[in-house]
Design a protein around this motif. Structure first.
Motif, PDB file in Angstrom:
ATOM      1  N   ALA A 154     114.747   5.661 -50.453  1.00  0.00           N
ATOM      2  CA  ALA A 154     116.071   5.713 -51.086  1.00  0.00           C
ATOM      3  C   ALA A 154     115.996   5.179 -52.508  1.00  0.00           C
ATOM      4  N   GLY A 155     115.165   4.150 -52.721  1.00  0.00           N
ATOM      5  CA  GLY A 155     115.017   3.602 -54.066  1.00  0.00           C
ATOM      6  C   GLY A 155     114.392   4.596 -55.029  1.00  0.00           C
ATOM      7  N   ALA A 156     113.388   5.337 -54.544  1.00  0.00           N
ATOM      8  CA  ALA A 156     112.747   6.341 -55.393  1.00  0.00           C
ATOM      9  C   ALA A 156     113.721   7.461 -55.716  1.00  0.00           C
ATOM     10  N   VAL A 157     114.478   7.905 -54.717  1.00  0.00           N
ATOM     11  CA  VAL A 157     115.470   8.975 -54.955  1.00  0.00           C
ATOM     12  C   VAL A 157     116.526   8.502 -55.937  1.00  0.00           C
ATOM     13  N   SER A 158     116.939   7.238 -55.816  1.00  0.00           N
ATOM     14  CA  SER A 158     117.929   6.684 -56.740  1.00  0.00           C
ATOM     15  C   SER A 158     117.404   6.729 -58.170  1.00  0.00           C
ATOM     16  N   ALA A 159     116.157   6.329 -58.357  1.00  0.00           N
ATOM     17  CA  ALA A 159     115.583   6.317 -59.706  1.00  0.00           C
ATOM     18  C   ALA A 159     115.414   7.728 -60.242  1.00  0.00           C
ATOM     19  N   ARG A 160     114.895   8.632 -59.404  1.00  0.00           N
ATOM     20  CA  ARG A 160     114.681  10.002 -59.871  1.00  0.00           C
ATOM     21  C   ARG A 160     116.001  10.683 -60.232  1.00  0.00           C
ATOM     22  N   THR A 161     117.013  10.462 -59.420  1.00  0.00           N
ATOM     23  CA  THR A 161     118.320  11.043 -59.718  1.00  0.00           C
ATOM     24  C   THR A 161     118.853  10.502 -61.034  1.00  0.00           C
ATOM     25  N   THR A 162     118.718   9.192 -61.204  1.00  0.00           N
ATOM     26  CA  THR A 162     119.215   8.582 -62.450  1.00  0.00           C
ATOM     27  C   THR A 162     118.463   9.118 -63.650  1.00  0.00           C
ATOM     28  N   LEU A 163     117.155   9.229 -63.519  1.00  0.00           N
ATOM     29  CA  LEU A 163     116.360   9.774 -64.629  1.00  0.00           C
ATOM     30  C   LEU A 163     116.803  11.185 -64.971  1.00  0.00           C
ATOM     31  N   ALA A 164     117.017  12.027 -63.971  1.00  0.00           N
ATOM     32  CA  ALA A 164     117.420  13.411 -64.214  1.00  0.00           C
ATOM     33  C   ALA A 164     118.808  13.470 -64.858  1.00  0.00           C
ATOM     34  N   VAL A 165     119.723  12.636 -64.375  1.00  0.00           N
ATOM     35  CA  VAL A 165     121.080  12.633 -64.932  1.00  0.00           C
ATOM     36  C   VAL A 165     121.062  12.164 -66.390  1.00  0.00           C
ATOM     37  N   VAL A 166     120.282  11.131 -66.659  1.00  0.00           N
ATOM     38  CA  VAL A 166     120.205  10.618 -68.034  1.00  0.00           C
ATOM     39  C   VAL A 166     119.625  11.673 -68.965  1.00  0.00           C
ATOM     40  N   VAL A 167     118.499  12.269 -68.586  1.00  0.00           N
ATOM     41  CA  VAL A 167     117.887  13.293 -69.436  1.00  0.00           C
ATOM     42  C   VAL A 167     118.848  14.463 -69.625  1.00  0.00           C
ATOM     43  N   ASP A 168     119.456  14.917 -68.541  1.00  0.00           N
ATOM     44  CA  ASP A 168     120.366  16.060 -68.602  1.00  0.00           C
ATOM     45  C   ASP A 168     121.541  15.778 -69.539  1.00  0.00           C
ATOM     46  N   THR A 169     121.994  14.546 -69.566  1.00  0.00           N
ATOM     47  CA  THR A 169     123.130  14.171 -70.417  1.00  0.00           C
ATOM     48  C   THR A 169     122.696  13.955 -71.863  1.00  0.00           C
ATOM     49  N   VAL A 170     121.580  13.247 -72.037  1.00  0.00           N
ATOM     50  CA  VAL A 170     121.099  12.974 -73.397  1.00  0.00           C
ATOM     51  C   VAL A 170     120.734  14.265 -74.121  1.00  0.00           C
ATOM     52  N   LEU A 171     120.159  15.230 -73.398  1.00  0.00           N
ATOM     53  CA  LEU A 171     119.831  16.508 -74.031  1.00  0.00           C
ATOM     54  C   LEU A 171     121.075  17.126 -74.660  1.00  0.00           C
ATOM     55  N   ARG A 172     122.187  17.080 -73.935  1.00  0.00           N
ATOM     56  CA  ARG A 172     123.405  17.684 -74.464  1.00  0.00           C
ATOM     57  C   ARG A 172     124.014  16.849 -75.590  1.00  0.00           C
ATOM     58  N   LEU A 173     123.876  15.546 -75.511  1.00  0.00           N
ATOM     59  CA  LEU A 173     124.373  14.702 -76.595  1.00  0.00           C
ATOM     60  C   LEU A 173     123.596  14.928 -77.892  1.00  0.00           C
ATOM     61  N   LEU A 174     122.287  15.195 -77.761  1.00  0.00           N
ATOM     62  CA  LEU A 174     121.444  15.392 -78.944  1.00  0.00           C
ATOM     63  C   LEU A 174     121.349  16.855 -79.374  1.00  0.00           C
ATOM     64  N   ALA A 175     121.805  17.775 -78.547  1.00  0.00           N
ATOM     65  CA  ALA A 175     121.653  19.202 -78.837  1.00  0.00           C
ATOM     66  C   ALA A 175     122.226  19.621 -80.194  1.00  0.00           C
ATOM     67  N   PRO A 176     123.386  19.118 -80.623  1.00  0.00           N
ATOM     68  CA  PRO A 176     123.888  19.541 -81.930  1.00  0.00           C
ATOM     69  C   PRO A 176     122.973  19.173 -83.093  1.00  0.00           C
ATOM     70  N   VAL A 177     122.219  18.082 -82.947  1.00  0.00           N
ATOM     71  CA  VAL A 177     121.360  17.614 -84.046  1.00  0.00           C
ATOM     72  C   VAL A 177     119.936  18.137 -83.894  1.00  0.00           C
ATOM     73  N   LEU A 178     119.401  18.126 -82.679  1.00  0.00           N
ATOM     74  CA  LEU A 178     118.016  18.542 -82.421  1.00  0.00           C
ATOM     75  C   LEU A 178     118.025  19.791 -81.533  1.00  0.00           C
ATOM     76  N   GLY A 213     119.603  29.602 -68.815  1.00  0.00           N
ATOM     77  CA  GLY A 213     120.570  29.627 -69.900  1.00  0.00           C
ATOM     78  C   GLY A 213     120.165  28.669 -71.006  1.00  0.00           C
ATOM     79  N   SER A 214     121.083  28.472 -71.939  1.00  0.00           N
ATOM     80  CA  SER A 214     120.811  27.637 -73.109  1.00  0.00           C
ATOM     81  C   SER A 214     121.595  26.336 -73.043  1.00  0.00           C
ATOM     82  N   VAL A 215     120.958  25.266 -73.486  1.00  0.00           N
ATOM     83  CA  VAL A 215     121.677  24.001 -73.573  1.00  0.00           C
ATOM     84  C   VAL A 215     122.853  24.111 -74.534  1.00  0.00           C
ATOM     85  N   HIS A 216     122.748  25.040 -75.486  1.00  0.00           N
ATOM     86  CA  HIS A 216     123.793  25.179 -76.488  1.00  0.00           C
ATOM     87  C   HIS A 216     125.006  25.957 -75.979  1.00  0.00           C
ATOM     88  N   ARG A 217     124.888  26.487 -74.781  1.00  0.00           N
ATOM     89  CA  ARG A 217     126.026  27.079 -74.094  1.00  0.00           C
ATOM     90  C   ARG A 217     126.422  26.247 -72.881  1.00  0.00           C
TER      91      ARG A 217
END
Length: 892
Positions: A750-774, A788-792
């Motif tokens: 459960a601890g590993a799943v918790s970490a992996r889920t958090t990592l995926a959510v963070v990356v998925d969110t940060v990608l969209r936050l940075l997409a307009p600039v990078l 699809g595209s992160v820009h859509r």
């Protein structure tokens, strides 16, 4: 458009073995073009649309890094709005008419326009550029106007291709199916129709009047195109002679001494003027004096614009030496005595000069330049004794055409104007003055930053003339009128012939007005066409109408106008922003946009504005190839709107490092589960440190969104970047052992799943936050695990992260503790993999609970085999290891 909640289960990330930013521009640029990623959906209603009045760059050579700077700001905004669900109308225009294009064509092809010459079919220019050298005017081959315009069109077409290629490489998310040229047929129709409607309503008019004139380019210059520059000169003391005092009286009684920097205009003097409160000259008001050398009798008058503390306090008014002369001429009802021609040389038409010596001097300076005439007049004044003393050197501020090299003259000519509030005018009888209406329009427009509004108001409030729109040039939108020729063969400029709107666009120098035939051109009883063109701003002031399809695509116009934002530079508020406001106000009685986003300037190492005219610009393609487009965009986006920024390759290196780290950290985070799929299900998050970073991320998303809505892309970037580095430096290191899980285990804990889920959510969110600039790096990572595209994709929502309750204090506390544990190993010069036998941490008061909540991850990350004790110390400012034993080191 995808959203954060579209799917909580995703396939495993398929990252390449080696990640790199190299080549991303070519690969993703082609993919976006093929997939129509940035295509505008014209079925969207006006409420669903975000429309951008993109500045059309001047197509006259090459773009420079200042363009990259400001256009990146616009693109960051466009990408954000697209991700919020808006259909972004983001066209691109090319400002290809006007003086810069003509100058480039002259130098590139070695030609100059002579409208008297016939058209040559299949003309081949004498040069084809290449050398990059200017060709002297004397060596330029004269060609017909039509041939010249064809060469302008040919060269601008090639320049536009290069501009588009660079914009695509930079990653501008423009819909390239929506583009226009300011010389194109659509733009010509809109510009000519708007002018004719202005004319019909009395907002456009022609007048024979003094105006600023560039003698090099032989064209009138508008007030907005002026540039004040320091110009060296000399003061000359000249003695005028009172007519009410005997000629043999002492000089101090007989003479009135003035000081002037322009003695060559002495023959154009129509009055001496002093301030009404100046006691030195009050006794002279109402009398007359005769001018030195020319012996012309002129009055001595009073006017409040005279400066008592400048020179002798009394000045000669010459028609015309400067704009103050124009004011005196108009307000004191003085005669016109023009002596400077359109070529900048002295004319011999000075019939008001009657004395013998005056006529001889006129003959001596006729046809000479003002410089030569000045020298001749000064020598004559010295010889006659009417110049007192030697000239005194000075430096004065002089008006120049912003693209010119010589001081402007004021020449009387027939020109076309559009009312802009510079002179009294009310659109309705008894209604408010146009100036007041245009000042009020600023309240309908949100300026970003808001202090730029004052620049608009100051400009409108300080106008002293209407907008001169006619230019004596060749490549531009023709003024669409003809004039009747009387039976006596004289052109009647008051008898204007206009085309129907359906007939537009027209070229009066080629086309024939309705009811006439070509053989009636230029003959008695016939017509002549207007040969002047419109100022380039007269077309550029209509970019919202042109881009949105006014008169050419009414369906599109209804969906996109008024536009949502005008992005532009601060230096053209007085020209482009104001003139566009004028046209929209007169035609539609509204502001053409809801927001104005004003970029600052790029400064060179000497803190001077970068510009082509100063020769201190840097071309961008080399930078884009060296550092990558994302890195250059990062540098641009690091500057707030309205703020000047230094050209800084160091900041580009930081941006490149960020893009590379995003690739590497994302690969690391998304592949910890091996072949297992990715989960974004927040129900999996069970560990306090995981909940802490998601709570922190929720705040970043909320604050970054607010920043973007306030047109503060820099704040959004700062928040996201700071979070990302904390994620990399602290959270990734703290949880990676847990995220990897137990080797060989059939099922993740459960601890590993918790970490992996958090990592995926963070990356998925940060990608969209940075997409307009990078856009490139984020699209690359997105493609590893998403379709699809992160820009859509949907912009992240803070509420989507609200399902996990976390303490934001945990992550910084745990990060600080981990840094303390690592510092010990660094100072001991051992590997970070060296285990601790045991360690005791002293932490500031109130931090122990947060650190203990993450103790299991700290033990793994710090490689602690034995006990980790956490103690609070009121005196501690940061976490510090106070006792430890490294297994490969002796006990401390």
């Amino acid at each position: 458009m995808t959203s954060q909640s579209d799917s909580t289960s995703l396939p495993p990330a398929q990252a390449p073995e080696r990640v790199s930013t190299d080549g991303l521009e070519t690969r993703w640029g082609a993919a976006w073009a093929e997939q129509g990623t940035y295509a505008f959906d014209r079925s969207a209603s006006r409420e669903q649309v975000f429309s951008i009045d993109t500045p059309p760059p001047t197509v006259s050579g090459s773009l420079h890094v200042g363009h990259v700077f400001s256009y990146t700001h616009t693109d960051v905004l466009a990408r954000y709005q697209r991700m919020t669900g808006k259909q972004v109308f983001y066209p691109m225009g090319w400002d290809d008419n006007g003086l810069p294009t003509e100058r480039r064509v002259q130098n590139y092809y070695g030609v100059r326009c002579d409208p008297s010459l016939p058209y040559v079919e299949g003309f081949v220019p004498p040069h084809e550029g290449g050398e990059g050298k200017s060709i002297k005017a004397a060596d330029q081959q004269p060609i017909s106007r039509r041939n010249f315009i064809e060469l302008c069109e040919r060269l601008t077409e090639e320049d536009e291709k290069q501009f588009e290629a660079l914009w695509r490489y930079l990653g501008l998310s423009v819909d390239w199916s929506q583009h226009y040229q300011t010389i194109g047929g659509k733009a010509q129709k809109v510009a000519q129709a708007a002018f004719l409607r202005n004319l019909e309503r009395g907002e456009a008019y022609q007048a024979q009047a003094p105006g600023l004139w560039d003698v090099t380019f032989r064209t009138a210059v508008a007030q907005a195109e002026l540039e004040a520059r320091e110009y060296p000169g000399h003061y000359h003391k000249l003695a005028f002679h009172r007519t009410d005092v005997a000629a043999d009286a002492p000089a101090e009684e007989r003479d009135v001494v003035i000081e002037t920097t322009r003695p060559e205009l002495l023959g154009a003097c129509v009055a001496l003027i002093a301030h009404p409160d100046d006691e030195r000259y009050q006794h002279l008001f109402g009398t007359t004096v005769t001018s030195p050398l020319f012996d012309v009798e002129v009055p001595v008058l009073a006017h409040a614009a005279a400066e008592m503390d400048k020179g002798a306090g009394i000045a000669m008014c010459c028609t015309f030496g400067d704009l103050t002369d124009v004011q005196w001429w108009r307000e004191l009802d003085l005669p016109i005595r023009s002596i400077i021609g359109h070529d900048g040389r002295i004319t011999g038409e000075q019939e008001w000069v009657a004395s013998q010596r005056g006529r001889e001097l006129v003959a001596a300076i006729t046809g000479t330049t003002t410089f030569t005439a000045r020298k001749t007049v000064v020598e004559a004044a010295k010889a006659s004794g009417e110049m007192l003393g030697e000239p005194v050197a000075t430096v004065r501020n002089t008006n120049f055409f912003e693209k010119g090299d010589k001081p402007l003259e004021i020449v009387t000519s027939r020109q076309w104007y559009i009312r802009n509030g510079g002179r009294e005018f009310a659109r309705t009888e008894g209604g408010p003055q146009l100036r007041d209406e245009l000042l009020s329009r600023a309240d309908d427009l949100a300026f970003h930053p808001d202090f730029m509004k004052v620049r608009y108001e100051n400009w409108v409030g300080g106008l002293n003339s209407d907008w001169l729109i006619s230019r004596q040039r060749f490549f531009g939108v023709p003024i669409p009128v003809w004039y009747r020729v009387g039976e006596d063969g004289e052109v009647n400029y008051e008898d204007v012939i206009t085309p129907s709107l359906e007939a537009l666009p027209v070229d009066p120098s080629i086309d024939v007005p309705a009811g006439f035939t070509e053989d009636q051109r230029g003959v008695a009883g016939g017509f002549v066409g207007e040969v002047d063109i419109m100022d380039t701003w007269a077309t550029s002031s209509l970019t919202p109408q042109i881009a949105c399809g006014w008169l050419t695509d009414e369906d599109l116009f209804q969906r996109t106008f008024p536009m949502d934002v005008r992005p532009q530079g601060q230096d053209i508020i007085r020209t482009w922003l104001f003139s566009t406001m004028v046209r929209s106000h007169l035609e539609f009685d509204c502001s053409p946009w809801r927001n104005a986003a004003i970029s600052g300037w790029i400064l060179d190492p000497d803190r001077k504005k970068m510009s082509k005219s100063k020769g201190n610009v840097v071309t961008p393609m080399g930078l884009l190839e060296q550092y990558g487009s994302d890195a250059v965009r990062y540098w641009a986006a690091s500057a707030r709107l309205g703020t000047d920024a230094a050209f800084d390759e160091g900041q580009m290196k930081v941006g490149r490092r960020l893009a590379i780290k995003l690739l590497n950290a994302s690969k690391f985070a998304l592949t910890m589960g091996g072949d297992a799929g990715l989960s974004l299900d927040l129900a999996n998050v069970t560990e306090p440190i995981d909940a802490s970073i998601l709570a922190t991320l929720r705040g970043v998303v909320a604050d970054a969104t607010v920043a973007f809505e306030r047109f503060d892309h820099t704040r959004a970037l700062e928040l996201t970047e700071t979070f990302f580095w904390t994620f990399c430096d602290d959270y990734l290191e703290l949880v990676k052992e847990r995220a990897y899980g137990v080797e060989g285990a059939e099922e993740a804990s459960a601890g590993a799943v918790s970490a992996r889920t958090t990592l995926a959510v963070v990356v998925d969110t940060v990608l969209r936050l940075l997409a307009p600039v990078l856009p490139y790096a984020t699209e690359e990572v997105w493609s590893w695990y998403r379709t699809g595209s992160v820009h859509r994709a949907a912009w992240p929502m803070a509420d989507a992260l609200a399902g996990v309750e976390g303490d934001v204090a945990l992550l910084p506390a745990a990060g600080q503790a981990l840094a303390a544990l690592r510092k010990v190993k660094s100072e001991a010069k051992v590997s970070q993999r060296t285990p601790y036998a045991h360690a005791t941490l002293a932490v500031p008061a109130g931090m122990a609970g947060a650190v203990e909540a993450c103790l299991a991850d700290l033990r793994e990350a710090g490689k602690l085999r034995g006990q980790l004790i956490v103690e609070e110390d009121d005196a501690a400012e940061r976490a510090v290891v106070v006792d430890f034993e490294l297994e490969e080191s002796p006990a401390k």
